[in-house]
Design an enzyme around this catalytic site. Sequence first.
Site, PDB file in Angstrom:
ATOM      1  N   LEU A  60       1.023  -1.374  -0.073  1.00 37.59           N
ATOM      2  CA  LEU A  60       0.344   0.292  -0.174  1.00 37.59           C
ATOM      3  C   LEU A  60       1.264   1.172   0.322  1.00 37.59           C
ATOM      4  O   LEU A  60       1.766   1.302   0.283  1.00 37.59           O
ATOM      5  CB  LEU A  60      -0.650  -0.214   1.407  1.00 37.59           C
ATOM      6  CG  LEU A  60      -1.545  -1.197   1.101  1.00 37.59           C
ATOM      7  CD1 LEU A  60      -2.822  -0.643   2.881  1.00 37.59           C
ATOM      8  CD2 LEU A  60      -2.821  -1.062   0.333  1.00 37.59           C
ATOM      9  N   ASP A  61      -0.095   2.617  -0.507  1.00 35.04           N
ATOM     10  CA  ASP A  61       0.870   3.344  -0.695  1.00 35.04           C
ATOM     11  C   ASP A  61       1.740   4.269   1.033  1.00 35.04           C
ATOM     12  O   ASP A  61       0.804   3.697   1.486  1.00 35.04           O
ATOM     13  CB  ASP A  61       0.291   4.516  -1.354  1.00 35.04           C
ATOM     14  CG  ASP A  61       0.545   4.619  -3.193  1.00 35.04           C
ATOM     15  OD1 ASP A  61       0.830   3.874  -2.971  1.00 35.04           O
ATOM     16  OD2 ASP A  61      -0.659   5.020  -3.808  1.00 35.04           O
ATOM     17  N   LYS A  62       2.425   4.637   1.313  1.00 32.64           N
ATOM     18  CA  LYS A  62       2.434   5.216   2.302  1.00 32.64           C
ATOM     19  C   LYS A  62       1.454   6.189   3.548  1.00 32.64           C
ATOM     20  O   LYS A  62       1.082   5.915   4.439  1.00 32.64           O
ATOM     21  CB  LYS A  62       3.586   6.106   2.558  1.00 32.64           C
ATOM     22  CG  LYS A  62       4.279   6.885   3.681  1.00 32.64           C
ATOM     23  CD  LYS A  62       5.437   8.293   3.524  1.00 32.64           C
ATOM     24  CE  LYS A  62       5.192   8.735   5.203  1.00 32.64           C
ATOM     25  NZ  LYS A  62       6.990  10.331   4.458  1.00 32.64           N
TER      26      LYS A  62
END
Length: 352
Positions: free
Chosen positions: A164-166
């Site tokens: 997942l993106d940050k």
Amino acid sequence: MIDEPATAQPDLPDEDTEMYEHFHFKVDPGQELLRIDKYLQYKIANATRTRIQHALEEENIKVNGKSRKANYKVKPGDEISIVFAYPKREIELVPQNIPLTIVYEDEDIIIINKEAGMVVHPGVGNFTGTLMNALVYRFESLPNQKQSDKDPFGELRPGLVHRLDKNTSGLLVVTRNEKSLNKMAKAFFERKVERKYVALVWGDFAEDEITIDAHIGRDLRDRKKMAAFPGGAHGRNAVTHIKVLERFKLVTLVECKLETGRTHQIRVHLQHIGHPVFNDEVYGGDKIARGQVTAKYRQFVENCFALIPRQALHALTLGFAHPSTGKPVHFVSEIPADMQAVLGKWRTRLNP
């Protein structure tokens, strides 16, 4: 005779959200009969016999569309397709005692509810403080984890098959052994993992359900970003299914179901159709995109941005066949507090 070693290139770049590596190639006309495990060791860089054996056992290597055993002998014209768990990165992974929210764990898988702001794995600018640093501290053995400096196939992403993106929160699956790693990599590749996200986006939708089908690749003007290419001239195919959950006139809460898993896929697709994710600073959601900009309205939106200082995107559900039992498993994560607070503000504004 064998064709030149280490010439096969993966079909997927190392920036995909799904963390597997896919090779597809045709055996050269002059190739002599040779066991497939030996052939692949020569053909693919970093393809150890152990790595190949795991892939063969999990039926992740196919020749002319059929799974083969290690003793199969390749011949000229054979078409070979391989799915490997993701390759190494040459940086030490340091265990760190970082709190994690573990939704479920057994001998094969771990389901994490990732908080927004946490980077999944080390990379440029983020060598510590990541989810992977926390996992190797908490769990003694994870597949493809670097065991020593002499281990040339150590991983910065032990057990990881997607990410997942940050600044995206929500559910993530991590595997605990080689069998599960290969099973899950195959499931992602074959699109047998169901992933649903919720996002608050700018604007209203004419229809309750739509499908966005547009390739995604590096932005041609800004290589740090991704972009949509509806004609398919660049990038890789990407499909996202959108369903309206709640309307607030100027913003909408939607469900996003991934059919593929490209980098920033949901964010890029929603920007592409004119509905950027609320407060997404990379793809245009951090500015007022709908409504008459009065002083009062501007202050309202800025207050909302302050409540959720990141893109309003959450990985809500995750479902797949368990890698050991084959039985379907399904996990749900509640919408986090920051997103709930913003939704509450818009509901109150709509119905004071």
